[in-house]
Design a protein around this motif. Structure first.
Motif, PDB file in Angstrom:
ATOM      1  N   PRO A  60      73.302 102.657   0.189  1.00  0.00           N
ATOM      2  CA  PRO A  60      73.025 104.234  -0.503  1.00  0.00           C
ATOM      3  C   PRO A  60      72.835 104.450  -1.888  1.00  0.00           C
ATOM      4  O   PRO A  60      73.010 103.792  -2.138  1.00  0.00           O
ATOM      5  CB  PRO A  60      73.613 104.876   0.429  1.00  0.00           C
ATOM      6  N   SER A  61      73.170 106.258  -2.074  1.00  0.00           N
ATOM      7  CA  SER A  61      72.496 106.466  -3.438  1.00  0.00           C
ATOM      8  C   SER A  61      73.430 106.433  -4.571  1.00  0.00           C
ATOM      9  O   SER A  61      73.490 107.187  -5.502  1.00  0.00           O
ATOM     10  CB  SER A  61      72.419 108.026  -3.499  1.00  0.00           C
ATOM     11  N   ARG A  62      74.877 106.660  -3.444  1.00  0.00           N
ATOM     12  CA  ARG A  62      75.873 105.766  -4.869  1.00  0.00           C
ATOM     13  C   ARG A  62      75.838 104.877  -4.896  1.00  0.00           C
ATOM     14  O   ARG A  62      76.470 104.819  -5.688  1.00  0.00           O
ATOM     15  CB  ARG A  62      76.771 106.250  -3.317  1.00  0.00           C
ATOM     16  N   LYS A  63      75.051 103.705  -4.592  1.00  0.00           N
ATOM     17  CA  LYS A  63      75.042 102.860  -5.575  1.00  0.00           C
ATOM     18  C   LYS A  63      74.990 103.014  -6.839  1.00  0.00           C
ATOM     19  O   LYS A  63      75.006 101.828  -8.075  1.00  0.00           O
ATOM     20  CB  LYS A  63      74.227 101.902  -4.771  1.00  0.00           C
ATOM     21  N   ARG A  64      74.382 104.148  -7.485  1.00  0.00           N
ATOM     22  CA  ARG A  64      73.411 104.681  -8.596  1.00  0.00           C
ATOM     23  C   ARG A  64      73.034 103.811  -9.662  1.00  0.00           C
ATOM     24  O   ARG A  64      72.916 103.098 -10.389  1.00  0.00           O
ATOM     25  CB  ARG A  64      74.859 105.117  -9.512  1.00  0.00           C
ATOM     26  N   PRO A  66      65.731 101.599   0.392  1.00  0.00           N
ATOM     27  CA  PRO A  66      66.170 102.702   1.048  1.00  0.00           C
ATOM     28  C   PRO A  66      65.193 103.045   2.818  1.00  0.00           C
ATOM     29  O   PRO A  66      66.213 103.834   3.758  1.00  0.00           O
ATOM     30  CB  PRO A  66      65.941 103.912  -0.295  1.00  0.00           C
ATOM     31  N   TRP A  67      64.219 103.595   2.632  1.00  0.00           N
ATOM     32  CA  TRP A  67      63.568 103.844   3.325  1.00  0.00           C
ATOM     33  C   TRP A  67      63.302 102.278   4.744  1.00  0.00           C
ATOM     34  O   TRP A  67      63.176 102.805   5.998  1.00  0.00           O
ATOM     35  CB  TRP A  67      61.999 104.023   3.313  1.00  0.00           C
ATOM     36  N   ASP A  68      64.229 101.206   4.334  1.00  0.00           N
ATOM     37  CA  ASP A  68      64.034 100.020   5.779  1.00  0.00           C
ATOM     38  C   ASP A  68      66.191 100.282   5.956  1.00  0.00           C
ATOM     39  O   ASP A  68      66.577 100.610   7.587  1.00  0.00           O
ATOM     40  CB  ASP A  68      64.543  98.445   4.052  1.00  0.00           C
ATOM     41  N   TYR A  69      66.505 101.149   5.791  1.00  0.00           N
ATOM     42  CA  TYR A  69      67.496 101.554   6.857  1.00  0.00           C
ATOM     43  C   TYR A  69      66.867 103.463   6.791  1.00  0.00           C
ATOM     44  O   TYR A  69      66.659 104.838   6.184  1.00  0.00           O
ATOM     45  CB  TYR A  69      68.556 101.928   5.709  1.00  0.00           C
ATOM     46  N   TRP A  70      67.351 103.569   8.277  1.00  0.00           N
ATOM     47  CA  TRP A  70      66.489 104.683   8.720  1.00  0.00           C
ATOM     48  C   TRP A  70      67.744 105.873   8.393  1.00  0.00           C
ATOM     49  O   TRP A  70      67.249 106.944   8.818  1.00  0.00           O
ATOM     50  CB  TRP A  70      66.306 104.804  10.181  1.00  0.00           C
ATOM     51  N   TRP A  71      68.784 106.013   9.018  1.00  0.00           N
ATOM     52  CA  TRP A  71      70.316 106.674   8.732  1.00  0.00           C
ATOM     53  C   TRP A  71      70.325 107.071   7.077  1.00  0.00           C
ATOM     54  O   TRP A  71      71.241 107.943   6.917  1.00  0.00           O
ATOM     55  CB  TRP A  71      71.731 105.821   9.368  1.00  0.00           C
ATOM     56  N   ILE A  72      69.485 106.007   6.106  1.00  0.00           N
ATOM     57  CA  ILE A  72      69.947 106.980   4.973  1.00  0.00           C
ATOM     58  C   ILE A  72      68.388 107.273   4.687  1.00  0.00           C
ATOM     59  O   ILE A  72      68.211 108.602   4.347  1.00  0.00           O
ATOM     60  CB  ILE A  72      69.283 105.506   3.842  1.00  0.00           C
ATOM     61  N   TRP A  73      67.320 107.298   4.965  1.00  0.00           N
ATOM     62  CA  TRP A  73      66.210 107.430   4.301  1.00  0.00           C
ATOM     63  C   TRP A  73      65.422 108.577   5.246  1.00  0.00           C
ATOM     64  O   TRP A  73      65.030 109.999   5.597  1.00  0.00           O
ATOM     65  CB  TRP A  73      65.012 106.812   4.834  1.00  0.00           C
ATOM     66  N   ASN A  74      66.723 109.360   6.637  1.00  0.00           N
ATOM     67  CA  ASN A  74      66.398 110.539   7.300  1.00  0.00           C
ATOM     68  C   ASN A  74      67.273 111.709   6.544  1.00  0.00           C
ATOM     69  O   ASN A  74      67.361 112.810   7.281  1.00  0.00           O
ATOM     70  CB  ASN A  74      66.545 110.246   8.796  1.00  0.00           C
ATOM     71  N   GLY A 131      72.376  86.959 -16.316  1.00  0.00           N
ATOM     72  CA  GLY A 131      73.278  87.001 -17.278  1.00  0.00           C
ATOM     73  C   GLY A 131      74.219  87.912 -16.980  1.00  0.00           C
ATOM     74  O   GLY A 131      75.715  87.575 -17.032  1.00  0.00           O
ATOM     75  N   PHE A 132      74.109  88.900 -16.815  1.00  0.00           N
ATOM     76  CA  PHE A 132      74.940  90.292 -16.470  1.00  0.00           C
ATOM     77  C   PHE A 132      74.520  90.731 -15.541  1.00  0.00           C
ATOM     78  O   PHE A 132      73.731  91.142 -15.117  1.00  0.00           O
ATOM     79  CB  PHE A 132      75.099  91.629 -17.671  1.00  0.00           C
ATOM     80  N   MET A 133      75.583  91.029 -14.069  1.00  0.00           N
ATOM     81  CA  MET A 133      75.551  91.572 -13.087  1.00  0.00           C
ATOM     82  C   MET A 133      76.149  93.083 -13.250  1.00  0.00           C
ATOM     83  O   MET A 133      77.736  93.233 -13.471  1.00  0.00           O
ATOM     84  CB  MET A 133      76.678  91.445 -12.188  1.00  0.00           C
ATOM     85  N   LEU A 134      75.249  94.754 -13.509  1.00  0.00           N
ATOM     86  CA  LEU A 134      76.399  95.617 -12.641  1.00  0.00           C
ATOM     87  C   LEU A 134      76.191  95.941 -12.132  1.00  0.00           C
ATOM     88  O   LEU A 134      76.025  95.842 -10.333  1.00  0.00           O
ATOM     89  CB  LEU A 134      74.315  96.965 -13.298  1.00  0.00           C
ATOM     90  N   SER A 135      77.531  96.851 -11.768  1.00  0.00           N
ATOM     91  CA  SER A 135      78.262  97.770 -11.033  1.00  0.00           C
ATOM     92  C   SER A 135      78.208  98.662 -10.933  1.00  0.00           C
ATOM     93  O   SER A 135      79.763  99.382 -11.948  1.00  0.00           O
ATOM     94  CB  SER A 135      79.397  96.989 -10.258  1.00  0.00           C
ATOM     95  N   THR A 136      77.496 100.354 -11.159  1.00  0.00           N
ATOM     96  CA  THR A 136      77.943 101.299 -11.949  1.00  0.00           C
ATOM     97  C   THR A 136      77.333 102.486 -10.525  1.00  0.00           C
ATOM     98  O   THR A 136      77.504 103.664 -10.848  1.00  0.00           O
ATOM     99  CB  THR A 136      75.721 101.595 -11.816  1.00  0.00           C
ATOM    100  N   SER A 137      78.858 102.030  -9.303  1.00  0.00           N
ATOM    101  CA  SER A 137      78.649 103.096  -7.899  1.00  0.00           C
ATOM    102  C   SER A 137      79.679 103.705  -8.050  1.00  0.00           C
ATOM    103  O   SER A 137      80.253 103.900  -9.476  1.00  0.00           O
ATOM    104  CB  SER A 137      79.456 102.106  -6.781  1.00  0.00           C
ATOM    105  N   ASP A 138      79.454 104.815  -7.514  1.00  0.00           N
ATOM    106  CA  ASP A 138      80.788 106.101  -6.942  1.00  0.00           C
ATOM    107  C   ASP A 138      81.914 105.426  -6.989  1.00  0.00           C
ATOM    108  O   ASP A 138      83.197 105.904  -6.925  1.00  0.00           O
ATOM    109  CB  ASP A 138      80.572 107.394  -6.040  1.00  0.00           C
ATOM    110  N   ASP A 139      81.415 104.509  -5.889  1.00  0.00           N
ATOM    111  CA  ASP A 139      83.082 103.768  -5.116  1.00  0.00           C
ATOM    112  C   ASP A 139      82.674 102.732  -4.510  1.00  0.00           C
ATOM    113  O   ASP A 139      81.528 102.038  -4.420  1.00  0.00           O
ATOM    114  CB  ASP A 139      83.719 104.736  -4.381  1.00  0.00           C
ATOM    115  N   GLU A 140      83.538 101.667  -4.545  1.00  0.00           N
ATOM    116  CA  GLU A 140      83.286  99.961  -3.870  1.00  0.00           C
ATOM    117  C   GLU A 140      84.637  99.874  -3.619  1.00  0.00           C
ATOM    118  O   GLU A 140      85.986 100.436  -3.843  1.00  0.00           O
ATOM    119  CB  GLU A 140      82.412  99.245  -4.729  1.00  0.00           C
TER     120      GLU A 140
END
Length: 736
Positions: free
Chosen positions: A545-549, A576-584, A626-635
């Motif tokens: 969801p959006s908290r992945k930022r 995100p529209w592939d997850y009904w619980w997010i897109w709703n 080359g670089f993996m970003l982790s920009t989430s609010d929490d993990e």
């Protein structure tokens, strides 16, 4: 314990070609790795030039179906795939093999549907579709069946492995490298200097796409360039798909001036003849340039000290370098021009040295070492403190075991443990009778998720039984931890120190009951060569969801592309529209509409973001990142940066709560500006290779699958709790 292996290839060892050499070298490599090997032959032995050397290898047994009359209805062309699988099954029933190595797609497909062999097949894949156009739904289904039934899929090249994993999800995690093996007789080597006339050599089959008819014109073409040359051709297999071509090929071998046809020879003699020549030929039709296989002959000739003329392809440039001088183009003139260069002693020595260095990476010793690693994975030792005769009984219970699958596979493979699975239909739905039966049977119960499964097994726990519960972020904020009788639980397992502390705080459980066992990273599967330019590709895996930022990832990309437009962002994700619980949820939909609109309207971002489909082919995808970003609010852990590091990339992590308990501070940044600064400094200052080596070493040391499996094994068998990680000992990246 001695591991027993059977090898069968749908190949005729009377004919010298790459597939026959494979059968010989695979048998030798398994024997060198410590296996007791049975090689089942396909055809009646008419010449023992490939078979005879194997009779002298300790631990190798040859089974000859024709000579031993193992089947009644044997035809003149050797075993059919159906006969071969029937015979393999029969030999296995007489004395069980620990692994069965097979080569040949039709053969492998039949073996895959033979239940008695399931899980023991080590399938060597070569004759598979090698273009997207050829990958029909039927071919994918067949390859999927083969992958499911196999313990390993042995791939000759990284290119073949990547293509297979991208097309066949079931191949991911099972595909491993087994390159060609070069076994040369002792004391056989080239002269090191070109002769006059220049002696060219070709060994193998004679076929249109192998340019063997065109090769017979080379002595004449070289004479026109002032280079005296002669061509030596070794082999006796002329392809007869086109009778007219076969006639012309035979006539050219027999009647062309400057061409000497030696016919079929024992392998040692063929190599000795080749060593007496100057330049090897592996020049092929351009149609072969897209091949995902590497010619064994190129490596053999290089091992003899001969330079080889071959097509310029990405695979050959990876093998020999882009500056290798003897690449040939499409036509005869280009091949003759390349060969003419070899008449210069300086060019000759340079090219010969490159080929020899490449060949040195494919020795029998290297192959045996590689196989020993796979054997260790497939046949681990019994853990200390267990008795295979009276195994420790372990139950793994949960509604969703996808995060535990590889750990369960490891535990199941261990002698000394008997593992049974209690897979619940959903969080609450399960077969209560089976669960009660397993609760009464088990010595140790592992509950994956701290949900109703944990409550059930705590309620039915027996005296002397141990109960281990793995808690994820999802359950921490639900009602089940409050209902769990913690006195019945021996250990609550969290994947990070931060969440372990949060669990103790929220649940009020005794501190020593809550332990940390980190997530695992399959370093061996992920460690693959990076593609050129990977240092300019940022990656994100999963942006819902959006908290992945995702928006923060775009901030980083925007800043980097302002400095250098080569930076791009590759996003491997479901939408995100592939997850009904997010897109709703209105706020979620609004977030993605804003974020995607930003990409479309930004001049810098619109051409810098690529979305790739979600799937298990992460190892292939990471080759370009080359670089993996982790920009989430929490993990709770966030595996993606660790997987990127294992692949030879660099993690780039925002300081979400607990990030610095999983990744050392050198990879953790306070904001997106600091993240962009760090990435650009690493690239622009030429420190990418140093940074990625440091990251890979850190992740391998802390989270490698083998290490985490060992931690789980120690906890299950003896209750040993792993020591906390010391991330402070890793120096800041700026100090390197």
């Amino acid at each position: 314990m001695t591991i027993r292996a059977l090898v069968y290839g749908d190949v005729d060892l009377n004919i010298i070609d790459g597939s026959a050499i494979w059968a010989q070298s695979m048998t030798q490599a398994l024997a060198a790795a410590g296996c007791e090997v049975t090689l089942l032959l396909k055809a009646q032995v008419k010449t023992d030039r490939l078979v005879a050397p194997l009779t002298e290898v300790p631990g190798v047994t040859l089974r000859r179906p024709y000579e031993e009359r193992l089947l009644a209805d044997l035809g003149p062309r050797g075993l059919t795939p159906e006969q071969a699988v029937s015979l393999i099954t029969r030999l296995d029933a007489e004395r069980r093999f620990d692994l069965v190595v097979v080569r040949g797609r039709r053969l492998a497909a039949i073996a895959a549907h033979t239940e008695a062999l399931a899980g023991r097949l080590w399938t060597y894949l070569t004759d598979v579709p090698q273009t997207v156009a050829d990958l029909t739904s039927t071919a994918v289904a067949e390859l999927t069946d083969i992958a499911v039934a196999s313990r390993f899929l042995l791939c000759q090249t990284e290119e073949l492995r990547g293509f297979l994993e991208s097309a066949v999800p079931a191949a991911c995690g099972k595909s491993v490298l087994f390159p060609p093996v070069v076994v040369l007789p002792e004391g056989v080597a080239g002269a090191g200097e070109p002769h006059t006339p220049l002696k060219l050599v070709y060994t193998g089959k004679f076929a249109p796409r192998w340019n063997t008819l065109e090769m017979t014109e080379l002595p004449s073409a070289l004479e026109q360039r002032g280079v005296a040359a002669e061509l030596h051709m070794i082999g006796d297999k002329i392809h007869r798909d086109s009778p007219d071509w076969a006639k012309r090929m035979a006539k050219a071998l027999e009647d062309t001036p400057g061409v000497t046809w030696h016919g079929g020879r024992p392998r040692a003699e063929a190599l000795s003849l080749s060593a007496g020549c100057d330049v090897g030929l592996s020049w092929r039709d351009p149609e072969m340039d897209a091949s995902l296989e590497l010619s064994t002959k190129v490596l053999e000739l290089g091992g003899l000290g001969l330079p080889v003329v071959l097509n310029r392809t990405p695979m050959h440039e990876e093998l020999l370098g882009a500056d290798y001088p003897l690449y040939a183009g499409e036509d005869l003139d280009s091949a003759a021009d390349a060969i003419a260069l070899a008449a210069d002693p300086e060019v000759y020595r340079f090219a010969a040295r490159r080929c020899a260095q490449a060949s040195a990476r494919f020795t029998l010793e290297r192959a045996a070492e590689r196989l020993r690693g796979y054997l260790d994975l497939a046949f681990p030792q019994a853990p200390a403190g267990t008795d295979p005769a009276r195994p420790l009984k372990v139950v793994v219970a949960g509604h969703d075991l996808k995060f535990f699958t590889r750990l369960a596979d490891h535990l199941t493979s261990l002698p000394g443990l008997e593992v049974r699975m209690d897979e619940w239909e959903s969080l609450r739905a399960h077969d209560q009778y089976r669960s009660k039966e397993l609760a009464a049977w088990a010595d140790v119960v592992i509950c994956e998720w701290c949900g109703p499964n944990a409550l059930f097994y705590a309620e039915h726990k027996r005296p002397g039984q141990r109960l281990l519960v793995r808690l994820h972020r999802f359950e921490l904020y639900a009602e089940w931890p409050r209902k769990l009788d913690i006195d019945k639980v021996d250990a609550i397992i969290c994947v990070s120190p931060y969440y372990a502390d949060l669990t103790r705080e929220r649940a009020g459980w005794p501190a020593d009951k809550v332990i940390v066992l980190p997530n695992w990273v399959d370093v061996e599967q992920l460690d693959r060569p990076k593609l050129p330019g990977a240092e300019y590709t940022l990656g994100m895996i999963g942006i819902a969801p959006s908290r992945k930022r995702l928006d923060r990832g775009l901030d980083v990309l925007d800043e980097l592309r302002r400095r250098d437009p080569r930076y791009t962002l590759a996003v491997k994700t479901k939408q995100p529209w592939d997850y009904w619980w997010i897109w709703n949820r209105t706020e979620e939909r609004d977030y993605y509409e804003r974020t995607y609109r930003r990409i479309q309207r930004s001049e810098r971002l619109s051409e810098g973001v690529v979305f790739d489909p979600f799937g298990p082919d992460v190892a292939v995808w990471l080759r370009r990142v080359g670089f993996m970003l982790s920009t989430s609010d929490d993990e709770s852990f966030h595996l993606a940066p660790a997987e990127c590091a294992a692949s030879g990339g660099v993690p780039s992590v925002l300081a979400w709560p607990g990030a610095d308990t999983i990744y050392s501070k050198r990879w953790v940044h306070q904001d997106t500006s600091a993240m962009a600064d760090a990435i650009h400094a690493i690239v622009s200052e030429g420190r990418f290779d140093a940074a990625r080596r440091a990251a890979q070493a850190e992740i391998s040391e802390n989270y490698a699958l083998r290490r985490v499996c060992a931690m789980w094994t120690d906890l299950i068998v003896s209750g040993t709790v792993p020591r906390p990680l010391d991330l402070d000992r890793f120096a800041p990246l700026t100090a390197q």
